[in-house]
Enzyme design. Structure first.
Site, PDB file in Angstrom:
ATOM      1  N   ARG A   1       0.857  -1.172   0.000  1.00 46.80           N
ATOM      2  CA  ARG A   1       0.000   0.000   0.000  1.00 46.80           C
ATOM      3  C   ARG A   1       0.897   1.227   0.000  1.00 46.80           C
ATOM      4  O   ARG A   1       1.946   1.245   0.655  1.00 46.80           O
ATOM      5  CB  ARG A   1      -0.901   0.034   1.246  1.00 46.80           C
ATOM      6  CG  ARG A   1      -2.098  -0.903   1.201  1.00 46.80           C
ATOM      7  CD  ARG A   1      -3.098  -0.517   0.114  1.00 46.80           C
ATOM      8  NE  ARG A   1      -4.263  -1.392   0.068  1.00 46.80           N
ATOM      9  CZ  ARG A   1      -4.372  -2.467  -0.698  1.00 46.80           C
ATOM     10  NH1 ARG A   1      -3.376  -2.818  -1.500  1.00 46.80           N
ATOM     11  NH2 ARG A   1      -5.470  -3.190  -0.690  1.00 46.80           N
TER      12      ARG A   1
ATOM     13  N   HIS B   1      -1.305   0.120  -9.693  1.00 46.86           N
ATOM     14  CA  HIS B   1      -1.899  -0.873  -8.778  1.00 46.86           C
ATOM     15  C   HIS B   1      -2.415  -2.098  -9.556  1.00 46.86           C
ATOM     16  O   HIS B   1      -3.612  -2.413  -9.517  1.00 46.86           O
ATOM     17  CB  HIS B   1      -3.032  -0.235  -7.956  1.00 46.86           C
ATOM     18  CG  HIS B   1      -3.295  -0.950  -6.661  1.00 46.86           C
ATOM     19  ND1 HIS B   1      -3.708  -0.309  -5.529  1.00 46.86           N
ATOM     20  CD2 HIS B   1      -3.205  -2.256  -6.322  1.00 46.86           C
ATOM     21  CE1 HIS B   1      -3.877  -1.182  -4.546  1.00 46.86           C
ATOM     22  NE2 HIS B   1      -3.572  -2.385  -5.011  1.00 46.86           N
TER      23      HIS B   1
ATOM     24  N   GLU C   1      -4.280   7.334  -5.043  1.00 51.74           N
ATOM     25  CA  GLU C   1      -4.483   6.644  -6.326  1.00 51.74           C
ATOM     26  C   GLU C   1      -5.833   7.068  -6.897  1.00 51.74           C
ATOM     27  O   GLU C   1      -6.847   6.878  -6.228  1.00 51.74           O
ATOM     28  CB  GLU C   1      -4.453   5.134  -6.121  1.00 51.74           C
ATOM     29  CG  GLU C   1      -3.089   4.632  -5.671  1.00 51.74           C
ATOM     30  CD  GLU C   1      -3.065   3.127  -5.401  1.00 51.74           C
ATOM     31  OE1 GLU C   1      -4.057   2.435  -5.710  1.00 51.74           O
ATOM     32  OE2 GLU C   1      -2.060   2.654  -4.875  1.00 51.74           O
TER      33      GLU C   1
HETATM   34  C1  DGY Z   1      -5.383  -6.277  -2.577  1.00 47.07           C
HETATM   35  O1  DGY Z   1      -6.013  -7.322  -2.740  1.00 47.07           O
HETATM   36  O2  DGY Z   1      -5.287  -5.743  -1.478  1.00 47.07           O
HETATM   37  C2  DGY Z   1      -4.761  -5.686  -3.776  1.00 47.07           C
HETATM   38  O3  DGY Z   1      -3.901  -4.662  -3.485  1.00 47.07           O
HETATM   39  C3  DGY Z   1      -5.848  -5.203  -4.690  1.00 47.07           C
HETATM   40  O4  DGY Z   1      -6.463  -4.115  -4.091  1.00 47.07           O
END
Ligand code: DGY
Length: 313
Positions: A231, A279, A260
């Site tokens: 993240r 992402h 994002e």
């Molecule tokens: C997750 O599954 O957390 C990935 O980052 C997709 O959002």
């Protein structure tokens, strides 16, 4: 099923075959966030909610849904959900931990692109230059520090070991199982000083926000690369821009950002030697299908008051 059918709000696009699996329930398909009236109205009598990481589920959403019993998120990250509020209300929260291979593939791609200078060479070819210099570096023999050896960290470790990297890890948990040939280091600072590559695989929460800040980046070698597919908030972006600009580290590969999509003026977009992708860690046809199927299965279990192996609260 006798009596009124439980209602569920589906806030992500789902294939018709998956919606068919939910035919025992009354569905409101409302791709939305909380600012959308239709979403709030639909939540008022919802017992189940299916979301992705793009749909924030905060205390206000839960307050708008007094009957809510299950939140099934099509993600492994849960930082978009107020877990404390869910626990207080005994709302089950489930995740879809079926994306480790896809994310690990992307991490290895970023590591390889950085070490072999692929974006730079691609730009040179597009500019009419045909040269194999400056040379890149081998992966074999390089030290990879994995920060957080959970499911995704382990999938990265397996790939990196196959590439003959020397894989080390740090993890705040004492009880992580480890992985064959992967050495635990004494602490983050020690690991950062020795690493040629650092790949971050932790959840975003109060303890991990800006885990990689100015101090940590300063510990890295000037030849080392940072990769983040967890993240954005785990890395202090302002500190990273400075570290890249000052040559404190050699480069970064990022699948995630603090905002994002980023603001067009975000300085990181113009920082030297950074690869940013939008992402896409789990963005393969197969993995997204598996995630959607897993999320639907979890929602059904929650609505039937059954246990799910993928419940995190
Ligand atoms: C997750 O599954 O957390 C990935 O980052 C997709 O959002």
């Amino acid at each position: 099923m006798t009596g009124p059918r439980p209602r569920a709000v589906i806030a992500v696009p789902l294939a018709p075959s998956l919606l068919d699996q939910l035919s025992d329930f009354d569905l409101s398909v409302v791709p939305a966030g909380r600012s959308d009236d239709a979403f709030e109205t639909a939540m008022s009598d919802a017992e189940g909610l299916l979301v992705s990481s793009h749909v924030p589920v905060d205390r206000a959403v839960m307050t708008a849904a007094p009957k809510l019993r299950v939140i099934s998120t099509m993600s492994v990250g849960v930082d978009h959900i107020d877990l404390e509020a869910a626990r207080a209300r005994q709302v089950m929260v489930t995740i879809t931990p079926v994306l480790s291979d896809a994310v690990a593939d992307l991490v290895m791609a970023l590591i390889t692109m950085l070490s072999r200078r692929i974006p730079e060479r691609m730009r040179a070819v597009a500019d009419g230059e045909w040269s194999d210099h400056p040379l890149g570096g081998d992966l074999a023999g390089k030290v990879l520090l994995i920060v957080g050896l959970g499911r995704i960290g382990q999938a990265v470790a397996a790939r990196a070991s196959a590439a003959k990297m020397l894989v080390r890890y740090v993890d705040s948990r004492d009880d992580v199982p480890g992985a064959a040939g992967v050495e635990r280091v004494g602490g983050l600072a020690e690991g950062l000083r020795e690493a040629d590559f650092v790949s971050v695989h932790v959840d975003l929460n109060a303890a991990t926000r800006h885990l990689m800040g100015a101090e940590e980046l300063a510990l890295m070698k000037p030849t080392a690369f940072l990769v983040n597919a967890s993240r954005g908030g785990v890395v202090d972006q302002t500190a990273l821009v400075r570290a890249l600009g000052d040559g404190e580290i050699a480069g970064a590969g990022l699948d995630v950002l603090e905002d994002e999509p980023p603001h067009p003026d975000e300085p990181l977009l113009k920082a030297p030697n950074v690869i940013i992708v939008p992402h896409i860690g789990s963005a393969t046809t197969e993995t997204r299908h598996a995630m959607a199927q897993c999320a639907v299965g979890n929602l059904i279990k929650g609505l039937r008051a059954e246990e799910s192996p993928f419940a995190v609260s």
